[in-house]
Design an enzyme around this catalytic site. Structure first.
Site, short mmCIF file in Angstrom:
data_model
loop_
_atom_site.label_atom_id
_atom_site.label_comp_id
_atom_site.label_asym_id
_atom_site.label_seq_id
_atom_site.Cartn_x
_atom_site.Cartn_y
_atom_site.Cartn_z
N LYS A 25 0.81 -1.21 0.00
CA LYS A 25 0.00 0.00 0.00
C LYS A 25 0.85 1.27 0.00
O LYS A 25 0.31 2.37 -0.22
CB LYS A 25 -0.94 0.01 1.20
CG LYS A 25 -1.91 -1.17 1.25
CD LYS A 25 -2.81 -1.21 0.04
CE LYS A 25 -3.86 -2.31 0.19
NZ LYS A 25 -4.76 -2.39 -0.97
N SER A 80 -2.19 -12.13 5.25
CA SER A 80 -2.64 -12.01 3.86
C SER A 80 -1.64 -12.67 2.91
O SER A 80 -2.04 -13.28 1.90
CB SER A 80 -2.85 -10.55 3.47
OG SER A 80 -1.67 -9.80 3.63
#
Length: 379
Positions: free
Chosen positions: A70, A309
């Site tokens: 991100k 994740s």
């Protein structure tokens, strides 16, 4: 060959800055943290993928300046908004709903450039993420876990209204600069570092920007003027088995009980507008338990500290690459974030208990262990 000016010239009136001279000489130096974003390395994951017919490679987005994929998105959205003149440091308040890592990216770039930053996030996000956001000066507002990211979005909109025109929401789930940064950086990096030898791409879906942008760059996109480099790339999106909204959106059937999950960073409770469903070849659902198991294997077998994740994504990648038709092929899987910010996640519960249960041990002669609280000289 001598540089136009020596390093000492930075001390002279009108001389070049240290960074300008260093860059001219090819030195690895930047002027701000966000300049470190990108060019993350690839790593073969041969141990956890030993039963695969082809090879699995991880792209270590965990090695960015704030340790997640991100970072790219945060800089892209802020750069784009600044270029359009819709935000200004010291004036605009950035408000964004986030599951954690986008918030961290926005927080460090906001701190770097002088923005006030307010982030809303589901209460399930780890304490480490909250602490990191607050350490970077961001204001954190938690929302009910039952409503996932849509709840955080509703709260962010409420805060935006209260700011009376001084706030701005970058809207990571809708912002076109999200997939754009992956078309411009992540995709080209993967193509370059595999020398074009990539057959399968596997990514989780949080906002959908990574899987969309990388696939558009490699498969090609007329809309964005990109020629096909490998039109046969097999693109796999990963979502939590407990929240199979993408599978449902593509006409598939859900498996098992649906509801909250433990895979932070994906399965946001909506099908993101940024996600291009038409370019996906397959969606693989991974249960939270399987994601945690693979994440632990990556720590213990590969020595690679990752979050849950990454466990989900690599679990999906190995499932796909164990198929006979994948023999001799190469798969690149995104490793979204570093594992250290997940220590309060259920994945680490036993290790946490074991660590807290450790006790000190007596020292050998000539130490007198009574000085250290033991009952006898020898402990």
């Amino acid at each position: 060959r001598s540089p136009p000016e020596t390093m000492l010239s930075r001390f002279l009136p009108g001389g070049r800055s240290a960074v300008q001279v260093a860059l001219w000489r090819g030195l690895n130096v930047v002027s701000r943290p966000s300049d470190l974003i990108g060019n993350t390395p690839l790593m073969y994951l041969d141990k956890v993928a030993q039963n695969c017919k082809g090879r699995v490679i991880g792209k270590l987005e965990s090695l960015g300046p704030c340790s997640s994929v991100k970072d790219r998105l945060g800089r892209s959205m802020i750069d784009d908004a600044e270029a359009k003149g819709v935000i200004s440091p010291g004036k605009t308040v950035l408000v964004e709903p986030t599951s954690g890592n986008t918030g961290i990216a926005l927080a460090f770039i906001a701190r770097e450039r002088g923005y006030r930053c307010i982030l809303t996030m589901p209460e399930t996000m780890s304490v480490e993420r909250r602490m990191m956001l607050m350490a970077l000066g961001a204001e954190v507002v938690l929302t009910p876990k039952e409503k996932a990211v849509p709840g955080a979005l509703a709260k962010a909109k409420e805060i935006l209204e209260e700011l009376d025109g001084q706030g701005y929401m970058l809207q990571q789930f809708e912002n076109p600069s999200n997939p754009k940064i992956h078309r411009e950086t992540t995709g080209p990096e993967i193509w370059r570092d595999t020398d074009g030898a990539i057959d399968v791409f596997v990514s989780g879906v949080g906002t959908g920007g990574t899987v969309t942008g990388v696939t558009q760059f490699i498969k090609g996109s007329e809309e964005h003027g990109l020629p096909p480099l490998n039109p046969n790339l097999y693109t796999v999106a990963v979502e939590p088995q407990e929240q199979m909204l993408i599978t449902e959106a593509r006409g598939g059937e859900k498996i098992g009980e649906q509801g909250p999950h433990k895979i932070q960073g994906m399965g946001a409770g909506l099908v993101p507008p940024v996600l291009n469903l038409s370019i996906l070849d397959e969606v693989v659902p991974i249960h939270s338990d399987d994601a945690m198991e693979m994440a632990n294997r990556l720590w213990l077998e590969e020595g690679l500290p990752v979050g849950v994740s990454a466990g989900a994504i690599v679990s999906a990648a190995t499932k796909v690459m164990e198929r006979d038709e994948m023999a001799g092929k190469t798969c690149v899987a995104i490793i979204p974030s570093f594992g250290e910010r997940y220590f309060t996640h259920p994945m680490f519960e036993k290790i946490k208990q074991d660590a807290e249960g450790l006790t000190k041990q007596p020292l050998p002669p000539p130490f007198d262990n009574r000085e250290f609280g033991f009952a006898t000289e020898r402990g």
